[in-house]
Write an enzyme that holds these catalytic residues in place. Structure first.
Site, PDB file in Angstrom:
ATOM      1  N   ASP A 271      86.046  87.055  88.684  1.00 46.19           N
ATOM      2  CA  ASP A 271      87.374  87.187  89.305  1.00 46.19           C
ATOM      3  C   ASP A 271      88.520  87.104  88.307  1.00 46.19           C
ATOM      4  O   ASP A 271      89.684  87.064  88.710  1.00 46.19           O
ATOM      5  CB  ASP A 271      87.576  86.071  90.340  1.00 46.19           C
ATOM      6  CG  ASP A 271      86.433  86.004  91.338  1.00 46.19           C
ATOM      7  OD1 ASP A 271      85.904  87.071  91.689  1.00 46.19           O
ATOM      8  OD2 ASP A 271      86.059  84.897  91.743  1.00 46.19           O
ATOM      9  N   LEU A 272      88.238  87.073  87.050  1.00 40.78           N
ATOM     10  CA  LEU A 272      89.278  86.756  86.072  1.00 40.78           C
ATOM     11  C   LEU A 272      90.368  87.820  85.944  1.00 40.78           C
ATOM     12  O   LEU A 272      91.549  87.549  86.185  1.00 40.78           O
ATOM     13  CB  LEU A 272      88.629  86.523  84.706  1.00 40.78           C
ATOM     14  CG  LEU A 272      89.576  86.410  83.511  1.00 40.78           C
ATOM     15  CD1 LEU A 272      90.480  85.203  83.633  1.00 40.78           C
ATOM     16  CD2 LEU A 272      88.799  86.381  82.209  1.00 40.78           C
TER      17      LEU A 272
END
EC number: 3.2.1.-
Length: 435
Positions: free
Chosen positions: A159-160
């Site tokens: 999810d970065l």
């Protein structure tokens, strides 16, 4: 590889042996000359489906997307259970065994999504809690000498990048971007895990749909270099990068690309992107990462678990249309309504089977997201661990941005992380290459 029959535990004296931790024994590519961990719990679900036995022996990732998954729940084995089983499989194999785990619990994770189902929030001391309640317990388990023979691939935080590169779509993203929590959290996880001699850290690099855009390509590489402390090609705590994790991007689009004579990049589907598939993006982004300061030994891992897009509706040739939008739509194998659609996509199929060094600069194709495990539900299904539904998982939901864009989700999906037999059956039918 050991299958479900090997789901037994070694004697306690063997599994919990107290020998000192070994010296760093990392090899250049943990997928080469290695057996791969077959999750017997996933394998049993796959084998129970009609036709599922054909792929039930494939290696898949172990997802730690909640703190509760570390110790395990009534429906989900914990990290130690998987590692203990990996030790058993390693004992049966003739080569070292590689097991893939996924860290996916950033503070306000998936902040670009309408719903975030993580454990932490940046407004409630999420960064410190992420470190102490999530990363530290995982690292302590992985460092147990009982597991020192295993090659442990740690995929860090899918999810970065979207939450940092895209405009703040939600108040959660605004808080994330203002706080610096994502880079700080990931930097801590990468450093903590790399200190364990047999852990291979692969930092996530999203996919072509987000990072392939010219505005994001260089920014993403420089951001990842900053997080990992890359400079001048020197050593970093990162062995490589993953792309398309839990995604549906096509591995290769054989019938069109952005270098064609037609203005493909201006089409509705491509929307200015420089890339239309994951392999060309991964290879090009690797070069940009090296230019940003990473060493030339880094490798890419592409999640191919659900990007096959085979079946009866797969195009067989390049379109002859002179209308650019029709040309792209008739030529592309990825049949989503939007490249940003992510939940239980209708029409998807199993992709390339897991294999090491399938292409230049690519350490492996891997099934990191276990096929048949639901991305989420669009209805208010009660779950014991509090996972909430997401509108993007509702087949009747549509985004209204540059037009009407349906979610493309399959109906009747169970909550995220649970087995979704109808999706698995679709993935089998639409597998490419075919089974």
């Amino acid at each position: 590889m050991a299958m479900v029959a090997a789901m037994i535990l070694l004697p306690v004296a063997v599994v919990l042996g107290g020998t000192p931790a070994a010296a760093d024994t990392r090899v250049d590519n943990p997928y080469v000359a290695a057996e791969r961990y077959v999750d017997p719990w996933w394998s049993a679900s796959a084998a129970a489906e009609p036709g599922g036995a054909a792929v039930a022996g494939q290696p898949t990732g172990v997802w730690l997307d909640r703190v509760s998954r570390i110790e395990g729940t009534a429906s989900s084995p914990g990290l130690r259970a998987h590692l203990n089983e990996a030790v058993v499989q390693d004992a049966f194999g003739s080569a070292p065994l590689t097991i893939q785990i996924v860290l996916d619990d950033l503070p306000d994770r998936n902040c670009t999504h309408l719903v975030s189902n993580g454990d932490f929030s940046v407004t409630s001391d999420g960064l410190n809690r992420y470190r102490s309640e999530y990363v530290d317990p995982i690292a302590e388990i992985l460092a147990d000498p009982a597991y020192q023979r295993l090659r442990i691939v740690a995929v860090v935080e899918p999810d970065l990048l979207p939450g940092l590169l895209l405009p703040a779509a939600t108040s959660r993203c605004s808080a994330v971007q203002a706080s610096g929590a994502y880079p700080a959290a990931v930097r801590y996880a990468v450093t903590r895990l790399h200190a364990i001699p047999n852990v291979y850290v692969y930092l996530d690099a999203s996919g072509h749909g987000v990072v392939g855009h010219p505005d994001n390509f260089g920014r993403a590489a420089d951001l990842l270099a900053s997080i990992a402390g890359a400079s001048g090609g020197g050593p970093t705590p990162v062995e490589g990068f993953t792309v398309n994790v839990a995604g549906y991007g096509a591995l290769v689009e054989p019938y069109y690309n952005t270098h064609m004579g037609l203005p493909v990049k201006s089409s509705r589907w491509v929307a200015g992107n420089d890339y239309v598939d994951e392999l060309s993006f991964a290879q090009a982004f690797r070069q940009r990462l090296i230019a940003a300061g990473f060493g030339s030994g880094i490798g890419m891992v592409i999640d191919t678990s659900r990007g096959g897009w085979g079946g009866p509706y797969r195009p067989a040739r390049t379109s002859t249309s002179t209308d650019v939008n029709r040309f792209v739509d008739e030529s592309r194998t990825d049949r989503r309504h939007s490249v940003g659609n992510w939940c239980n996509q209708a029409g998807a199929g199993l992709g390339a089977r897991p294999t090491a060094i399938p292409a230049a600069g690519v350490d492996a194709y891997a099934w990191i997201k276990p096929p048949g495990v639901s991305d989420g539900s669009g209805t208010n299904v009660t779950t014991p661990d509090g996972i909430r539904p997401d509108p993007m998982c509702d087949p009747t939901y549509a985004q209204v941005t540059d037009g009407y864009v349906p979610s493309g989700a399959l109906p009747y999906a169970p909550p995220a992380g649970q087995w979704f037999g109808a999706q698995f059956q679709q993935l089998l039918v639409n597998a490419y290459p075919p089974l």
